[in-house]
Design a protein around this motif. Sequence first.
Motif: not given
Length: 205
Positions: A12-25, A71-86
């Motif tokens: 249910g949490q996923l219904k309340r987490i906005p997609r980060t890419g759209w938020v940043y735009r 963990v939320g929707d981690i976008a490229p603009a968040d500057n989190v490495s792929k390894e850390e995201k994984h």
Amino acid sequence: MDNMLQFMKLVGQLKRIPRTGWVYRNVKQPESVSDHMYRMSMMALTIQDVSVNKERIIKMALVHDLAESIVGDIAPADNVSKEEKHRREKEAMEHISGLLEDGLRKEVYELWEEYENQTSSEAKLVKQLDQLEMVLQAHEYEELEGKPGRLQEFFTSTEGRFHHPEVVGLLKSLNEERARHIASKGQNDAEKSTETKSHTPTTSS
């Protein structure tokens, strides 16, 4: 049943987490992660390719972003490495799947892992559906805002990533519709500019 209740609350949490890419735009009322996953699952349902396991594709679409409930929707603009995201998402999926009974626990985790590692034709197709759903949503936001072309970067970021014939066919239809909208907007703007100039008062010498 307590664990199943906690699992459903995380879903249910996923219904309340906005997609980060759209938020940043600065998109108004951006879709949730759950919105994205639902249409992806419908895309999977409509796949006609008999060489892939449709049931597995649908299930993978349903679980591929489950970790984002923690963990939320981690976008490229968040500057989190792929390894850390994984790492974060793996840890989250271990917790989430751990709430389920043994057989289902293994299935859910392995579906996520298969998608993450892109180790099957099904996983590769679901990844293309993920990208297709994103650009379709970008086009719809452009339509809603009346600004065709504003979210071009999302289309640019997916160039060369589509290979499955059915996905390519849908993308072709999408690009053709979007091109018509962009051309129409350009024509309307040109007409408005001409009309404005024709009504601009001139001063006599």
